[in-house]
Scaffold this active site. Sequence first.
Site, PDB file in Angstrom:
ATOM      1  N   CYS A 118       0.756   0.682  12.857  1.00 43.94           N
ATOM      2  CA  CYS A 118       2.054   1.046  12.280  1.00 43.94           C
ATOM      3  C   CYS A 118       2.834   1.914  13.247  1.00 43.94           C
ATOM      4  CB  CYS A 118       1.854   1.763  10.952  1.00 43.94           C
ATOM      5  SG  CYS A 118       0.882   0.797   9.799  1.00 43.94           S
TER       6      CYS A 118
ATOM      7  N   THR B  34      11.068  -7.530 -11.932  1.00 38.77           N
ATOM      8  CA  THR B  34      10.311  -8.764 -12.186  1.00 38.77           C
ATOM      9  C   THR B  34       9.116  -8.837 -11.242  1.00 38.77           C
ATOM     10  OG1 THR B  34      12.341  -9.845 -12.862  1.00 38.77           O
ATOM     11  CG2 THR B  34      10.503 -11.288 -12.251  1.00 38.77           C
TER      12      THR B  34
ATOM     13  N   SER C   2      -3.591  -2.813  -0.703  1.00 38.35           N
ATOM     14  CA  SER C   2      -2.494  -3.642  -0.185  1.00 38.35           C
ATOM     15  C   SER C   2      -2.964  -5.085  -0.014  1.00 38.35           C
ATOM     16  CB  SER C   2      -2.066  -3.073   1.169  1.00 38.35           C
ATOM     17  OG  SER C   2      -1.106  -3.908   1.764  1.00 38.35           O
TER      18      SER C   2
ATOM     19  N   HIS D  90      -1.702  -7.598   1.965  1.00 38.75           N
ATOM     20  CA  HIS D  90      -1.677  -8.284   3.266  1.00 38.75           C
ATOM     21  C   HIS D  90      -2.820  -7.888   4.192  1.00 38.75           C
ATOM     22  CE1 HIS D  90       0.284  -5.231   6.045  1.00 38.75           C
ATOM     23  NE2 HIS D  90       0.537  -4.678   4.868  1.00 38.75           N
TER      24      HIS D  90
ATOM     25  N   GLN E  91      -7.544   0.167   3.702  1.00 39.09           N
ATOM     26  CA  GLN E  91      -8.439  -0.429   4.706  1.00 39.09           C
ATOM     27  C   GLN E  91      -9.862  -0.597   4.170  1.00 39.09           C
ATOM     28  OE1 GLN E  91      -7.517  -1.684   7.587  1.00 39.09           O
ATOM     29  NE2 GLN E  91      -5.469  -0.823   7.777  1.00 39.09           N
TER      30      GLN E  91
ATOM     31  N   ASN F 280      -7.585   3.910   9.208  1.00 40.12           N
ATOM     32  CA  ASN F 280      -7.024   2.705   9.822  1.00 40.12           C
ATOM     33  C   ASN F 280      -7.074   2.714  11.345  1.00 40.12           C
ATOM     34  OD1 ASN F 280      -5.108   4.823   8.940  1.00 40.12           O
ATOM     35  ND2 ASN F 280      -3.668   3.703  10.219  1.00 40.12           N
TER      36      ASN F 280
ATOM     37  N   GLY G 181       0.821  -1.209   0.000  1.00 45.38           N
ATOM     38  CA  GLY G 181       0.000   0.000   0.000  1.00 45.38           C
ATOM     39  C   GLY G 181       0.853   1.256   0.000  1.00 45.38           C
ATOM     40  N   THR G 182       1.923   1.236   0.763  1.00 45.54           N
ATOM     41  CA  THR G 182       2.795   2.406   0.864  1.00 45.54           C
ATOM     42  C   THR G 182       3.364   2.772  -0.508  1.00 45.54           C
ATOM     43  OG1 THR G 182       3.386   1.797   3.124  1.00 45.54           O
ATOM     44  CG2 THR G 182       4.891   3.299   1.989  1.00 45.54           C
TER      45      THR G 182
HETATM   46  N1  PLP Z   1      -2.746   3.122   4.134  1.00 48.12           N
HETATM   47  C1  PLP Z   1      -3.472   2.688   5.167  1.00 48.12           C
HETATM   48  C2  PLP Z   1      -4.791   3.306   5.448  1.00 48.12           C
HETATM   49  C3  PLP Z   1      -2.998   1.656   5.986  1.00 48.12           C
HETATM   50  O1  PLP Z   1      -3.722   1.235   7.023  1.00 48.12           O
HETATM   51  C4  PLP Z   1      -1.735   1.081   5.691  1.00 48.12           C
HETATM   52  C5  PLP Z   1      -1.173   0.030   6.570  1.00 48.12           C
HETATM   53  O2  PLP Z   1      -1.583  -0.144   7.693  1.00 48.12           O
HETATM   54  C6  PLP Z   1      -1.032   1.554   4.576  1.00 48.12           C
HETATM   55  C7  PLP Z   1      -1.558   2.570   3.825  1.00 48.12           C
HETATM   56  C8  PLP Z   1       0.285   0.959   4.188  1.00 48.12           C
HETATM   57  O3  PLP Z   1       0.087  -0.306   3.622  1.00 48.12           O
HETATM   58  P1  PLP Z   1       1.305  -1.360   3.529  1.00 48.12           P
HETATM   59  O4  PLP Z   1       1.492  -1.904   4.897  1.00 48.12           O
HETATM   60  O5  PLP Z   1       0.840  -2.386   2.558  1.00 48.12           O
HETATM   61  O6  PLP Z   1       2.476  -0.606   3.036  1.00 48.12           O
END
Ligand code: PLP
Length: 393
Positions: A335, A247, A209, A211, A189, A159, A79-80
């Site tokens: 996080c 890749t 994302s 995971h 989320q 989140n 996601g990041t």
């Molecule tokens: N954006 C939101 C709202 C999230 O909750 C998170 C992770 O908790 C992220 C972005 C980042 O995702 P990733 O952990 O896949 O980098």
Amino acid sequence: MREITRGIMREAYLDNSATTRCFPEAAELMNKIYLEDYGNPSSMHHKGVEAEKYITEARRTLAQILKVREKNILFTSCGTESDNIAIIGGAMANCRKGRHLITTRIEHPAVLEAMKFLESQDFDVTYLPVDEKGIVSPESVEEAVREDTILVSVMHTNNEIGSVQPIEEIGKRIKRKNPSTLFHVDAVQGFGKARIYPAKWGIDLMAVSGHKIHAPKGIGFLYIGDKVKVRNLIFGGGQQNGMRSGTENVAGIAAMGLAAKMLYQDFDREIEKLYGLRELFIKEVGDIPEVQVNGPQGREGAPHIVSLTVPGVRAEVLLHALEDKGVYVSSGSACSSNRPHLSATLDAIRLPRPYMDSTIRISLSGMNTEEDVLQASSALHEVIPFLRKYTRH
Ligand code: PLP
């Protein structure tokens, strides 16, 4: 959660917004790809063609769920990365039109830190406030959009407190005020917990994302709308039309496609189940003195997140006391172990300072059961009076 035991203790994993357990079907598929279909999708021989098929199928599945075109899906690592490509790549590709961006005060650091970076590069960022439920008003977004606004970034689901933004309405207002302003949505989320239609809702870019939806870590995707200009941030062999060289993570991509398919196949029932578990949890902890649920209540909010303030008990202490009872939650936002400072979201909803440090997040997934929720609430009933006795002396 499927019966997980650590020693003889039953475990209730209620930290699904931090990450989820892989669907066994997704893990099995990855295993098959690692051990049998391990070709490089860029190879021209049979093994490469086989690998490419997994990517095509995942792309098709995701495009069908979002009702967009297959070519709109760019696979990333998380996601990041998706948020960074959207915001930094979007700003770089469109900086001739202007240098103004808009976001909210409750975004994830994946968005806020990307915005900070752009500020250091002489871009101008407006941070919009939210109300006490964590909702940004669509009117305030529209008002903030200027002629030189190149991108607006608003998250779908928060989140930390589970507030869900009126994305469709925001998209409509942005485009009405300035049709060339890009609209990015962090749906990390929200995807899997809500039906989201980017092309219909005026969304140009959207981050997801793997995971968080029972696929593995290390995979994500970015929706990029037709004709949306985004600069690539990774340079190399030209994979994914040069938008993200490197890749492809074939196993992760295939697993994410399968996980998304499984989630949306039985979507309504899953969401009902999650709301049921959330309501049960809130009811069960309701008689603990002074506890408070933050953010949106009932069906206004996301089905899987509960932000709970327990005055008089430090979140970190509570988290570990619950862990001793086999219950896994997180403090405020998952996080945050890298970020010792107070939560921007809890600050933005004007939660009093002492409460911020006493807030935990319980987050559910379809793998949770009533038993998990009851285990968590009975653990809270047990540990809170004990911890308060010590804290208040
Ligand atoms: N954006 C939101 C709202 C999230 O909750 C998170 C992770 O908790 C992220 C972005 C980042 O995702 P990733 O952990 O896949 O980098």
